[in-house]
Motif scaffolding. Sequence first.
Motif, PDB file in Angstrom:
ATOM      1  N   UNK A 135      13.828  13.619  -3.717  1.00  0.00           N
ATOM      2  CA  UNK A 135      12.957  12.760  -4.517  1.00  0.00           C
ATOM      3  C   UNK A 135      13.726  12.121  -5.681  1.00  0.00           C
ATOM      4  N   UNK A 136      14.503  12.942  -6.381  1.00  0.00           N
ATOM      5  CA  UNK A 136      15.280  12.444  -7.525  1.00  0.00           C
ATOM      6  C   UNK A 136      16.384  11.483  -7.077  1.00  0.00           C
ATOM      7  N   UNK A 137      17.056  11.847  -5.981  1.00  0.00           N
ATOM      8  CA  UNK A 137      18.169  11.027  -5.497  1.00  0.00           C
ATOM      9  C   UNK A 137      17.704   9.632  -5.100  1.00  0.00           C
ATOM     10  N   UNK A 138      16.513   9.551  -4.524  1.00  0.00           N
ATOM     11  CA  UNK A 138      15.978   8.250  -4.104  1.00  0.00           C
ATOM     12  C   UNK A 138      15.796   7.328  -5.308  1.00  0.00           C
ATOM     13  N   UNK A 139      15.313   7.901  -6.420  1.00  0.00           N
ATOM     14  CA  UNK A 139      15.107   7.092  -7.620  1.00  0.00           C
ATOM     15  C   UNK A 139      16.425   6.728  -8.283  1.00  0.00           C
ATOM     16  N   UNK A 140      17.382   7.652  -8.250  1.00  0.00           N
ATOM     17  CA  UNK A 140      18.667   7.433  -8.927  1.00  0.00           C
ATOM     18  C   UNK A 140      19.573   6.450  -8.187  1.00  0.00           C
ATOM     19  N   UNK A 141      19.300   6.217  -6.914  1.00  0.00           N
ATOM     20  CA  UNK A 141      20.128   5.275  -6.155  1.00  0.00           C
ATOM     21  C   UNK A 141      20.146   3.896  -6.796  1.00  0.00           C
ATOM     22  N   UNK A 142      19.024   3.500  -7.336  1.00  0.00           N
ATOM     23  CA  UNK A 142      18.914   2.152  -7.891  1.00  0.00           C
ATOM     24  C   UNK A 142      18.876   2.136  -9.416  1.00  0.00           C
ATOM     25  N   UNK A 143      18.913   3.311 -10.051  1.00  0.00           N
ATOM     26  CA  UNK A 143      18.898   3.366 -11.510  1.00  0.00           C
ATOM     27  C   UNK A 143      20.228   2.854 -12.058  1.00  0.00           C
TER      28      UNK A 143
END
Length: 367
Positions: A135-143
Motif C-alpha cells: 500500500x505504501x509503496x504504491x503511493x511512494x512510486x509517484x511521490x
Amino acid sequence: MISTSSLSPAELYLKACRQTGVVPVSYILRHFGDATLNLNYYGLGPRGAKALAILLKSHSVVTPLELKKNALQAEGAQYLLEMLRTNRRIQSLNLSSNMLGLKGATVISKMLSDNFYIKSINLSGNDFDDSAAKCLAEALKTDSAVKELDLSHNQFCNAGEDLGVMLANNISIKVLDLSWNGLRMPGAVALIAGLKVNSTLKELQLSHNGFGRTEAQSLAQALKLNHTLVLLDLSSNRVDDEAVKVICQGLATNKTLEVLKLSYNPIRKVGALTLLRTVKNNMKSALKDIDVFVSAAPEHLRVCSCVRALWSCRKKSLEAALPCVSNIAQWPMSPQTWLPPGSLRSSLKSKIKASWISSRLWTKKEP
C-alpha cells in the motif's frame, strides 16, 4: 463544529479538548509557538490527535511534528491526514510506534498521494506487514516530496518486490531505512533490483535483515550499476566471507560508495583481506569507511579493529598495511606489537589502540 475565527491558539486547543473529551497537554499550551512541536511519548491517543489536528488546521506554525509513541492508531492518523490537507507548513513528521497497522498504512498512503510538502516521515515500529508495504509503496512510486523515509522495525518479509518497484520509480527519496525487518531471499533480491536503476538514493539502511550469500549477487550487480549510493549498512545480517567475495565484484568498479557497514556479520580474515585488496585495486573507489567490527573470537577482534583503523588512512598506506593484515593469525592481543612499521605506525597507533580498547569492552566476559 468549532468556530476558530476569533480564538487564540490556546483558547482553540482548550475548546477542542473539551469537545473531544481529553485532558489538555500543558506542553502544547507552553510551546505551541516553537518551530518544533515535540510530543513524543505523550500518549495522546486518537482523541488527543483530533484535538491537536483542530489546532494545527487553523494555526500553521509548526515545521517538524514529533508524535512518537502516542498510540494514535489508524483513527488518529486519519485526523492528521485531514489537518495536513490545509496545513502546508509541516515538512517533517514522526509517527513511529503508533500501532498504525494496515488500516493506518492505508491512511498514510492517501496522505502521501496528496503530499507536496512533507520531506521526512518516520513510520518505524508500526506493525506494518507485506500488505501495508504494498500500500505504501504504491503511493511512494509517484511521490516527489519525501526525501527521508524510515520504515524500520516493521514486519516486512516478502515486501521486497513492491519496495523494489517503488525504488525503481521514485525520484525523490535520498535516505531509506529498512533495518530490523525480515527481508531475505526473493524479497531482498527484488528490493535490490530496484536499487540498480534508482538515481536518487544516497543512504540505504538494511541492518538486521537476512542478507547473505544468495542476496550478495544482486548487491554486487547493484553496486556496479548504481551511481548515487554513498552509504550501505548491512550490519547484523548473514554476510560471510563467501558473500563478501561476491559483493566485492561490485566494489571493484564502484565509484560512489563512501561508507560500507558490515559489523556483526560472520566475516573472518579472508573476507577482511578481500575487502581491503578489492578497494585498493579500484583506484576510483570513494570508500572512506569500512566497518566490519564483530564481538567474537580473538582473531575477529584483530581483523576488525585493524580494518576500521586502517580505513581512516589514505589508500597509499594500504601497501604497507596489507602485509600486516596478511599475517593476522600471528597478531598478539596487545596493539603495541602488531602495528606496521615506519610512518604508518605513528599515524595508526592511537586509532588502532582506541578501536582495540573498544573491542575488548564489547567482548567482556559474561558473569
